[in-house]
Write an enzyme that holds these catalytic residues in place. Structure first.
Site, PDB file in Angstrom:
ATOM      1  N   ARG A  71       0.857  -1.192   0.000  1.00  0.00           N
ATOM      2  CA  ARG A  71       0.000   0.000   0.000  1.00  0.00           C
ATOM      3  C   ARG A  71       0.889   1.236   0.000  1.00  0.00           C
ATOM      4  O   ARG A  71       1.683   1.435   0.919  1.00  0.00           O
ATOM      5  CB  ARG A  71      -0.913  -0.017   1.221  1.00  0.00           C
ATOM      6  CG  ARG A  71      -1.818   1.189   1.305  1.00  0.00           C
ATOM      7  CD  ARG A  71      -2.622   1.194   2.584  1.00  0.00           C
ATOM      8  NE  ARG A  71      -3.719   0.228   2.546  1.00  0.00           N
ATOM      9  CZ  ARG A  71      -4.414  -0.136   3.630  1.00  0.00           C
ATOM     10  NH1 ARG A  71      -4.121   0.382   4.804  1.00  0.00           N
ATOM     11  NH2 ARG A  71      -5.403  -1.001   3.528  1.00  0.00           N
ATOM     12  N   ARG A 185      -4.396   3.161  17.362  1.00  0.00           N
ATOM     13  CA  ARG A 185      -5.168   2.529  16.287  1.00  0.00           C
ATOM     14  C   ARG A 185      -4.914   3.318  15.015  1.00  0.00           C
ATOM     15  O   ARG A 185      -4.232   4.340  15.023  1.00  0.00           O
ATOM     16  CB  ARG A 185      -6.648   2.595  16.694  1.00  0.00           C
ATOM     17  CG  ARG A 185      -7.606   1.518  16.185  1.00  0.00           C
ATOM     18  CD  ARG A 185      -7.157   0.135  16.397  1.00  0.00           C
ATOM     19  NE  ARG A 185      -8.232  -0.814  16.173  1.00  0.00           N
ATOM     20  CZ  ARG A 185      -8.438  -1.507  15.057  1.00  0.00           C
ATOM     21  NH1 ARG A 185      -7.636  -1.358  14.018  1.00  0.00           N
ATOM     22  NH2 ARG A 185      -9.438  -2.371  14.954  1.00  0.00           N
ATOM     23  N   LYS A 186      -5.536   2.879  13.909  1.00  0.00           N
ATOM     24  CA  LYS A 186      -5.401   3.652  12.675  1.00  0.00           C
ATOM     25  C   LYS A 186      -5.990   5.054  12.838  1.00  0.00           C
ATOM     26  O   LYS A 186      -6.808   5.289  13.752  1.00  0.00           O
ATOM     27  CB  LYS A 186      -6.086   2.927  11.518  1.00  0.00           C
ATOM     28  CG  LYS A 186      -7.610   2.952  11.610  1.00  0.00           C
ATOM     29  CD  LYS A 186      -8.278   2.107  10.538  1.00  0.00           C
ATOM     30  CE  LYS A 186      -8.160   2.671   9.145  1.00  0.00           C
ATOM     31  NZ  LYS A 186      -9.138   2.008   8.204  1.00  0.00           N
ATOM     32  N   GLY A 445     -16.782  -6.232   1.830  1.00  0.00           N
ATOM     33  CA  GLY A 445     -16.807  -7.671   2.079  1.00  0.00           C
ATOM     34  C   GLY A 445     -17.047  -8.095   3.511  1.00  0.00           C
ATOM     35  O   GLY A 445     -17.282  -9.272   3.788  1.00  0.00           O
ATOM     36  N   CYS A 450     -14.495  -1.044   4.567  1.00  0.00           N
ATOM     37  CA  CYS A 450     -13.519  -0.362   3.712  1.00  0.00           C
ATOM     38  C   CYS A 450     -14.166   0.192   2.445  1.00  0.00           C
ATOM     39  O   CYS A 450     -13.725   1.194   1.896  1.00  0.00           O
ATOM     40  CB  CYS A 450     -12.405  -1.319   3.321  1.00  0.00           C
ATOM     41  SG  CYS A 450     -11.617  -2.101   4.730  1.00  0.00           S
ATOM     42  N   GLY A 451     -15.222  -0.457   1.970  1.00  0.00           N
ATOM     43  CA  GLY A 451     -15.925   0.012   0.765  1.00  0.00           C
ATOM     44  C   GLY A 451     -16.988   1.053   1.085  1.00  0.00           C
ATOM     45  O   GLY A 451     -17.754   1.442   0.209  1.00  0.00           O
TER      46      GLY A 451
END
Ligand code: SRM
Ligand code: SF4
Length: 524
Positions: A71, A185-186, A445, A450-451
């Protein structure tokens, strides 16, 4: 390092992520890339391989062991044709195993990467100013900005330089920065200077949206940004960002990012990873205390937010041909079905950007790309290029707005396959239906989102459904996501629809709620 980070190794309740971070910082693997390359992935320490490598943007894929994903970071979604060629060269050597994806954060991921090639790949990246550092795990993700920055006659502020400055501060100019490599965390940051909220500001941990404010002794209206905090999606909880009640002029944006990150790093919750994103800290403290702590770290009083922001347009998708603010120049947005690219596509995109434009390529959060700076005189020929038969500038309404996360093909969290299924479903629906406007359908998914199904008109989240007593691939359906001005998150309206029964359900929804009409049966 901070108190929270240094004391973690002695606290008994540490989760496994905090433990391994305390044992060895993720960034430490930067110095070990040569060693890993000669060892091979099978012989590597598992924590280095499965987790710490993500600090270098290298992701072990349990679904395709030995074929890693990389990434990148792409500040403001922008890259040069030279950089695009390097990315294409990197995956080209892996033949059919390899592809790339444009992500929902205006970024590119490469697939099929072999660990033995990493030293060479990082050399190539360095030579063209690319970095993948700190793009995964407990780090700040790619920083998004307007894909039309500097091109749009109606923009209020060109975000490009600021986004680059924020990235440079966080990553130490792309070399890696231990100051910000152990967040709880992110963390997502977005900044927009346009009127249409092209970055989905509301779903970021920290977002800057354009706003004018009377400041100073002359009470002059000055341009700056209202600050939003705490937006995030996770399997456990999804929340839109809330106003911090702060306004900053552009010159203070980097310092405020630093202050918020320092508060999050030093005081953020680390015990339970399901409750570690920034919003959980804001909840625990209350917004007032959070604001006061940020102010303390910022080192000067925060100015209260402007009464309203300047996001007053519907969100654009940038697909098609448009005039730039520079007379005689155009930008063209090309649609990439579910963001999937192959090496030959990437070489061709780079060639078109170089021959017809200024060599620049810009990604969008809808997983498409824009080629800017095409002079009027070359536009017509550009539009005859073969690549535009593959990446359309006028796709059908459902195809146009389709977004999909990675799904089961490469992601081990996935509960269902997404990208190929999404494409097949849209094709079938477009055979049956006529639509007069785009309907944004997003597939994701699993509940990690994420989508971004919550920003879609129709969001589809992978799940396991039951049919005839058996577990089958299914989706939960989300609706009501609104983007652009007055953005709001969609919510789950139907649970557990088996994928094999989804087509008629979507057909019905499109007819009843989005004005779709059944096509006339073809007459022979
Ligand atoms: Fe994501 C984890 C892919 C945008 C929420 N995401 C993952 C991992 C890394 C899981 C894994 O290791 O397999 C996925 C990698 C799969 C692969 O091989 O590609 C993954 N996320 C993606 C991408 C590629 C989806 C896409 O097809 O575009 C996006 C990459 C963006 C980038 O360039 O950095 C991507 N992920 C998002 C977004 C959307 C956004 O940022 O606007 C979200 C929701 C917003 C948010 O984070 O608040 C998102 N991803 C997650 C989460 C849930 C986070 C949480 O707090 O629980 C995870 C799981 C985690 O972090 O534990 C996750
Ligand atoms: Fe993987 Fe789930 Fe994210 Fe899709 S939503 S990429 S399946 S983690």
């Amino acid at each position: 390092m901070t108190e929270a980070a240094t004391t973690t190794s002695t606290t008994p309740s540490l989760n496994k992520f905090e433990k391994f971070k305390a044992e060895k910082d993720g960034l430490a693997v930067k110095a070990e890339i040569e060693k890993f390359a000669s060892l091979g992935w099978e012989a590597m320490d598992e924590t280095d391989r499965d987790h710490r490598l993500k600090w270098m943007g290298v992701f072990f894929r349990p679904v395709t062991p030995g074929k890693f994903m990389m990434r990148l970071r792409m500040p403001n979604g922008i890259l040069s044709c030279e950089q695009m060629r390097v990315l294409a060269e990197v995956i080209q050597r892996y033949g059919d195993d390899a592809c790339a994806d444009i992500t929902t954060r205006q970024n590119i991921q490469l697939r099929g990467i072999r660990i033995e090639d990493l030293p060479n790949i990082f050399d190539k990246f360095r030579a063209v100013g690319l970095t993948s550092v700190q793009s995964g795990m407990d780090n700040v993700r790619n920083i998004t900005g307007d894909p039309l920055a500097g091109l749009d006659a109606d923009e209020l502020f060109d975000t490009r330089e600021l986004v680059q400055q924020i990235q440079d501060m966080i990553t130490n100019q792309g070399e890696g920065n231990p100051e910000f490599s152990n967040l709880p965390r992110k963390f997502n940051i977005a900044i927009t200077g346009g009127r249409d909220n092209s970055v989905h500001a509301e779903i970021n941990d920290l977002a800057f949206v354009p706003a004018f404010k009377e400041v100073g002794e002359e009470s002059e209206e000055k341009f700056g940004f209202n600050v939003l905090v705490g937006g995030f999606f996770s399997a456990k909880r999804c929340d839109a960002a809330i106003p911090l009640n702060a306004w900053v002029p552009p010159e203070d944006v980097v310092a405020l990012c630093r202050a918020v990150l320092e508060v999050f790093r030093d005081r953020g919750l680390r015990a339970n990873r399901q409750k570690s994103r920034l919003m959980w800290l804001i909840d625990e403290w209350g917004l007032e205390k959070f604001r006061a702590e940020v102010e303390k770290q910022f080192g000067k009083p925060l100015i209260s937010a402007a009464a309203h922001d300047e996001i007053d347009w519907e969100k654009r998708d940038h697909i098609g041909v448009y005039k730039q603010k520079q007379p005689g120049l155009n930008y063209v947005g090309l649609h990439v079905p579910v963001g999937r690219l192959y090496a030959e596509d990437m070489f061709e995109i780079a060639r078109l950007a170089e021959v017809y434009g200024s060599g620049e390529i810009r990604m969008t959060v809808e997983q498409n790309f824009v080629i800017p700076n095409i002079p009027d005189s070359r536009l017509e020929t550009f539009l005859t290029e073969d690549l535009l038969n593959r990446f359309l500038i006028n796709p059908k309404p459902l195809t146009r707005s389709l977004v999909s996360c990675t799904g089961a093909q490469f992601c081990n969290f996935a509960l269902i396959e997404t990208k190929n299924r999404a494409l097949a479903m849209i094709k079938a629906l477009e055979m049956e239906l006529e639509l007069t406007r785009p309907v944004r359908i997003h597939w994701t998914g699993c509940p990690n989102s994420c989508g971004q199904p919550q920003v879609a008109d129709i969001g589809l989240m992978g799940t396991k459904a039951r049919k005839n007593g058996k577990a089958v691939d299914g989706v939960d359906i989300y609706m009501g996501g609104k983007v652009g001005k007055e953005a709001q998150l969609g919510t789950c309206v139907t649970k557990g629809v088996p994928c094999e029964d989804l087509l008629p359900v979507l057909r019905e929804l499109l007819i009843e709620q989005f004005g779709a009409r059944l096509r006339e049966p073809a007459t022979v």
